[in-house]
Enzyme design. Structure first.
Site, PDB file in Angstrom:
ATOM      1  N   LYS A 276       0.843  -1.199   0.000  1.00 56.43           N
ATOM      2  CA  LYS A 276       0.000   0.000   0.000  1.00 56.43           C
ATOM      3  C   LYS A 276       0.878   1.248   0.000  1.00 56.43           C
ATOM      4  CE  LYS A 276      -3.914  -1.772   2.747  1.00 56.43           C
ATOM      5  NZ  LYS A 276      -4.987  -1.636   1.748  1.00 56.43           N
ATOM      6  N   ARG A 350      -9.978 -11.646   2.720  1.00 57.15           N
ATOM      7  CA  ARG A 350     -10.836 -12.740   2.260  1.00 57.15           C
ATOM      8  C   ARG A 350     -10.143 -14.092   2.387  1.00 57.15           C
ATOM      9  NH1 ARG A 350     -11.430  -9.941  -3.493  1.00 57.15           N
ATOM     10  NH2 ARG A 350     -11.148  -8.162  -2.094  1.00 57.15           N
TER      11      ARG A 350
HETATM   12  N1  BES Z   1      -7.908  -3.719   4.662  1.00 61.68           N
HETATM   13  C1  BES Z   1      -8.152  -3.380   3.321  1.00 61.68           C
HETATM   14  C2  BES Z   1      -9.478  -2.663   3.087  1.00 61.68           C
HETATM   15  C3  BES Z   1      -9.671  -1.329   3.743  1.00 61.68           C
HETATM   16  C4  BES Z   1      -9.591  -0.178   2.995  1.00 61.68           C
HETATM   17  C5  BES Z   1     -10.000  -1.221   5.081  1.00 61.68           C
HETATM   18  C6  BES Z   1      -9.806   1.059   3.581  1.00 61.68           C
HETATM   19  C7  BES Z   1     -10.209   0.008   5.677  1.00 61.68           C
HETATM   20  C8  BES Z   1     -10.117   1.149   4.918  1.00 61.68           C
HETATM   21  C9  BES Z   1      -8.155  -4.640   2.467  1.00 61.68           C
HETATM   22  O1  BES Z   1      -7.328  -5.669   2.904  1.00 61.68           O
HETATM   23  C10 BES Z   1      -7.671  -4.250   1.107  1.00 61.68           C
HETATM   24  O2  BES Z   1      -6.548  -3.848   1.000  1.00 61.68           O
HETATM   25  N2  BES Z   1      -8.536  -4.374   0.111  1.00 61.68           N
HETATM   26  C11 BES Z   1      -8.190  -4.045  -1.212  1.00 61.68           C
HETATM   27  C12 BES Z   1      -8.743  -5.124  -2.123  1.00 61.68           C
HETATM   28  C13 BES Z   1      -8.261  -5.032  -3.534  1.00 61.68           C
HETATM   29  C14 BES Z   1      -6.784  -5.315  -3.607  1.00 61.68           C
HETATM   30  C15 BES Z   1      -9.021  -6.019  -4.358  1.00 61.68           C
HETATM   31  C16 BES Z   1      -8.803  -2.688  -1.546  1.00 61.68           C
HETATM   32  O3  BES Z   1      -9.884  -2.390  -1.058  1.00 61.68           O
HETATM   33  O4  BES Z   1      -8.153  -1.914  -2.243  1.00 61.68           O
HETATM   34 MN    MN Z   2      -5.345  -5.448   2.224  1.00 63.22          MN
END
Ligand code: BES
Ligand code: MN
Ligand code: ZN
Length: 496
Positions: A276, A350
């Site tokens: 990230k 997931r």
């Molecule tokens: N923990 C994040 C989602 C999240 C985003 C939580 C903002 C709280 C605030 C999750 O693990 C994630 O990174 N999801 C990705 C999924 C994508 C790679 C398909 C996302 O939402 O970008």
């Molecule tokens: Mn994530």
């Protein structure tokens, strides 16, 4: 913090703050009218001058109040009484409590006027006020040398019928729920160096011990023996070993159905090799909010002795970057045999839930609700305040959304049309762990559905509402403890 009920008149209550709700109405009535008399017409004058409007959650502190026993009065707007809901009343109470608790050592009396008990119901008014007193007086700044909020020394709820059993029960229930919400908030707010899978599990054990609940924690070896290949892959880049925690409350008959509350507990989500950017990573200590909510909810359900059987399952891992991290292109075998092509290591929640859900099913869950900070896409769809609901069983989903409506929390159901599942197709495995650019919250839910073996299941995506980016007058920033109330209410409804 001691919360008591009293039918004493606010006039004689000695305290540092007397909190009085004021409706947005041209005429004075009830306790506000009496207060006006006692203060020699101060309130009438404030209304005339436009300083007191009664608009929802607007505060007006009065520091100089000769003629009554309290040191100060805090007037808080209730808005239009005819439109008063539990959520609005709570917003008013939270705002007032946050103001009154900004100094240490305060004694507080809160007048719960008849107009409010008429509008939202007496038990709801009392419960909501007690919860607000507990939640509103705890900040996210426990590690600052100077704190901004302090639990009050005592809180006295001034309400008609204070002696009744129903009133006592409502205050106790509100207190218990408030404490559970604060437990959830505390765990989420603590930094990832303090809350990691082992330390979270230790805290869950302490809660279980205190409440006499059965506790089980699976470590690396047990998780391997359980074939939790998806969860373990996420964990493998971290120096912190994973845990899966189960905490069981048996409040119903031995043969009564079991509700599983499953929580995503990624104690820090760096994104893994699909790293990230910093702005997105800053708040990723919040990625265990699902697990913290499951723990908070089970603790409240147990403390309230609801006649239901509930197990909280928490999947606890850190998603980190290292030479041992799982990689894009890896093919994982989940506990139920489904093979998963990894196309993004940031879609890790997931993978964790996949194995914990199938574990919960095998351990006898009759219905499931999971909570997860799962997707940014859900925040795009519904905003920062609304929880997304996804289901394979409309009746059970209605049970959850009805409970949310009673609890005053905001949930919106999202569709689960068949074609979303096709987005998860892989050329090399049974599925892949991302669904492409659009509808990301739904494809994530479709992924989870593969692991619940057809059991009635609701997935709650709390990525938006579980964590607030800044302080507002009615709510401390950071963890919110959202959905604890809804889960308690859903369990109570199952018990009925
Ligand atoms: N923990 C994040 C989602 C999240 C985003 C939580 C903002 C709280 C605030 C999750 O693990 C994630 O990174 N999801 C990705 C999924 C994508 C790679 C398909 C996302 O939402 O970008
Ligand atoms: Mn994530
Ligand atoms: Zn995550």
């Amino acid at each position: 913090m001691k919360i008591s009920l009293s039918s004493a008149s606010w006039h004689d209550v000695q305290c540092n703050w007397l909190i009085v709700g004021v409706a947005e109405s041209p005429e004075l009535s009830g306790p506000v009218e009496k207060l006006d008399l006692a203060l020699g017409g101060t309130i009438s004058r404030l209304i005339e001058s436009g300083d007191l409007t009664g608009k929802l959650a607007k505060l007006l502190p009065l520091h100089d109040v000769p003629g009554i026993s309290s040191d100060r009065v805090l007037l808080v707007g209730l808005g239009n009484i005819d439109g008063l809901t539990r959520a609005r009343f709570e917003k008013a109470m939270m705002t007032a409590v946050r103001k009154a608790s900004s100094k240490d050592g305060m004694t507080v009396a809160i007048c719960v006027p008849e107009a409010v008990t008429k509008a939202v119901g007496s038990a709801t008014a009392i419960e909501t006020t007690a919860t607000a007193a507990i939640v509103g007086s705890q900040g996210q700044d426990s590690l600052k040398s100077e704190q901004g909020h302090f639990p009050m020394v005592s809180v006295s709820l001034l309400v008609e019928g204070a002696e009744s059993q129903a009133a006592t029960d409502a205050a106790a229930r509100g207190t218990t729920i408030g404490e559970a919400i604060n437990l959830t908030r505390e765990l989420v707010n603590l930094p990832p160096e303090m809350i990691y899978p082992e330390s979270f599990a230790a805290r869950a054990r302490a809660v279980a011990d205190e409440l006499g609940l059965r506790f089980e924690a699976l470590g690396q070896d047990e998780l391997e023996a359980e074939r939790m290949g998806a969860l373990l892959a996420v964990s493998q880049g971290s120096t912190r070993p994973p845990r899966v925690v189960a905490i069981r409350y048996q409040g119903g008959a031995a043969d009564a159905p079991t509700l599983a509350i499953v929580g995503k507990g990624v104690t820090f989500d760096s994104g893994g090799l699909s790293l990230k950017p910093s702005e997105s990573m800053i708040t990723m200590k919040c990625d265990m909010a699902g697990a913290a909510t499951a723990l908070g909810a089970v603790s409240a359900i147990a403390r309230l002795k609801l006649p239901v059987n509930v197990v909280g399952y928490m999947g606890l891992v850190e998603n980190m970057v290292s030479g041992t991290s799982y990689k894009l292109g890896d093919i994982l075998t989940a506990r139920n045999g489904v093979t998963i092509e990894v196309q993004n290591t940031d879609a890790e929640g997931r993978l964790v839930l996949a194995d914990v859900l199938s574990y919960a099913v095998e351990k006898g869950a009759d219905r499931i609700v999971d909570l997860a900070t799962l997707t940014g896409a859900c925040v795009v769809a519904l905003g920062e305040e609304v929880t997304g609901a996804f289901t394979n069983n409309q009746d059970w989903c209605d049970g959850i959304t009805d409970a949310a409506a009673v609890a005053g929390e905001e949930i919106w159901q999202m569709p689960m049309f068949d074609h979303f599942e096709e987005l998860l197709k892989s050329d090399v495995a049974d599925c892949r762990n991302i669904g492409g650019r659009w509808g990301g919250a739904i494809s994530a839910a479709k992924f989870l559905e593969k692991f619940v073996e057809g059991k009635p299941w609701v997935h709650l995506d709390i990525a938006g509402p579980s964590f607030a980016s800044s302080n507002t007058p009615h709510r401390e920033g950071g963890a919110t403890g959202c959905m604890v109330r809804t889960l308690v209410e859903a369990a109570a409804a199952l018990a009925r």
